[in-house]
Design an enzyme around this catalytic site. Structure first.
Site, PDB file in Angstrom:
ATOM      1  N   ASP A 116       0.830  -1.203   0.000  1.00 14.46           N
ATOM      2  CA  ASP A 116       0.000   0.000   0.000  1.00 14.46           C
ATOM      3  C   ASP A 116       0.869   1.260   0.000  1.00 14.46           C
ATOM      4  O   ASP A 116       0.538   2.260  -0.639  1.00 14.46           O
ATOM      5  CB  ASP A 116      -0.921   0.008   1.227  1.00 14.46           C
ATOM      6  CG  ASP A 116      -1.769  -1.251   1.314  1.00 14.46           C
ATOM      7  OD1 ASP A 116      -2.218  -1.726   0.259  1.00 14.46           O
ATOM      8  OD2 ASP A 116      -1.970  -1.767   2.433  1.00 14.46           O
TER       9      ASP A 116
ATOM     10  N   HIS B 239      -5.136  -3.777   5.533  1.00 17.93           N
ATOM     11  CA  HIS B 239      -4.548  -4.104   4.232  1.00 17.93           C
ATOM     12  C   HIS B 239      -5.591  -4.650   3.256  1.00 17.93           C
ATOM     13  O   HIS B 239      -5.346  -5.606   2.535  1.00 17.93           O
ATOM     14  CB  HIS B 239      -3.411  -5.118   4.417  1.00 17.93           C
ATOM     15  CG  HIS B 239      -2.654  -5.439   3.159  1.00 17.93           C
ATOM     16  ND1 HIS B 239      -2.089  -4.473   2.356  1.00 17.93           N
ATOM     17  CD2 HIS B 239      -2.386  -6.616   2.548  1.00 17.93           C
ATOM     18  CE1 HIS B 239      -1.493  -5.045   1.323  1.00 17.93           C
ATOM     19  NE2 HIS B 239      -1.669  -6.351   1.412  1.00 17.93           N
TER      20      HIS B 239
END
Length: 341
Positions: free
Chosen positions: A151, A180
């Site tokens: 990310d 996530h």
């Protein structure tokens, strides 16, 4: 002397991840485990002129325990990749049992290792590993990490694209907090090392956040059923593993976002909980790394009203994801302990 182990080393993430770890000069031994093809992957990697000695193991003859023996760092990319139309719940049902079995092996053979979980859905698989370790009396929250680095990598790349200079991508740092998957991924763009152009507001800002949150869908769609984000995930996993290994070797001041159990740092966890306004067992935040794993969990710091809304939206989903992982292990052990008639 650092031994790194990759569990799921013959897969789409595992092979490039193993290659990148073999190329890391701080790794002196590399153990590989998977249900197929690991001896071949190990033989291939062993021809590369770097210090790490490579061995590959299969399940027969306690291969998992042999691969893990003496491990300092264990990285887990094992499991089935996401395919078009597959939900996070679908993925969990497939991967949960795999992660539970691997965690059992770690608890038996490498209870002091630093464990980095890549296998999705990370929000739930990290709690699975923790609950298994608790059953074996080996749980140390300082040594367990959910790898959310992809990310951060995506945020750096997308921001540098918007700025108009991909050469900046290695220098752009955007903290990403929460979890996530989907809405649990919260990029703190206001804390970006490189400011966004003033034109990135309103719908443009929302589009950037959405792209960071659902970047995995972009790759799954582009691969058209042929896989998910394997190469970028391997890169991100190796980046985070490299930081953990550097900290293990005594380098100080290394900070990286990662999904952790907040009890790893009571003071830092309490401060973060106060910011969130709700108790959570797990959350991704900037964490300072040391030889024993987590040394400090940093707070969110100053965030915008929009970012606060994103954090608030992430919390219910995180609660659900965490409970899913914890409950899976509880039910699995309950079923194993119930007498059969």
């Amino acid at each position: 002397m650092v031994k790194a182990v990759v569990l799921g080393a013959a897969g789409g993430i595992g092979q490039p991840l193993a290659l990148l770890l073999k190329a890391n000069p701080l790794v002196t031994e590399l153990g590989l485990f998977d249900i197929v093809n690991t001896p071949g992957v190990a033989a291939d990697l062993s021809h590369i002129a770097t210090p790490a000695k490579v061995e590959g193991f299969l399940p027969p003859d306690d291969g998992l325990l042999k691969a893990l023996k003496g491990a300092d760092v264990v990285v887990i990319p094992a499991g089935v990749p996401r395919k078009p139309g597959m939900t996070r719940d679908d993925l969990f049902k497939i991967n949960a049992g795999i992660i539970k079995d691997l965690a059992t092996g770690i608890a038996k053979a490498a209870p002091k290792a630093l464990v980095l979980v890549i296998s999705n859905p990370v929000n739930s698989t990290v709690p699975i590993v923790a609950e298994v370790f608790k059953k074996f009396g080996t749980f140390d929250p300082k040594r367990l990490f959910g790898v959310t680095t992809l990310d951060v990598v995506r945020s750096s790349t997308f921001v540098s694209e918007i700025i108009g200079d991909l050469a900046l991508s290695k220098d752009v740092v955007v903290p990403v907090v929460g979890g996530h998957s989907g809405v649990t991924i919260v990029p703190l763009l206001s804390q970006s090392s490189h400011s966004l152009p003033s034109s990135v507001d309103g719908s443009a800002y929302d589009a950037l956040v959405n792209r960071i949150q659902f970047g995995g869908d972009e790759v799954v769609k582009a691969k058209n059923g042929a896989g998910s984000a394997t190469l970028s995930m391997a890169y991100a996993g190796a980046e985070f593993a490299g930081k953990v290994i550097r900290a293990l070797n005594g380098e100080k001041g290394i900070i990286a976002p990662t999904y952790v159990n907040l009890s790893a740092d009571a003071e830092g966890g309490a401060a973060l909980t106060k910011e969130l306004g709700q108790e959570l067992a797990y959350f991704s935040s900037n964490v300072e790394l040391g030889p024993g794993g987590i040394t400090k969990i940093n707070p969110l710091g100053k965030i915008t009203e929009k970012e606060a809304e994103l954090v608030k939206a992430a919390i219910p989903e995180l609660v659900k994801n965490i409970e899913t992982g914890v409950n899976f292990v509880a039910e699995a052990y309950k079923a194993a302990e119930e007498p059969r008639l």
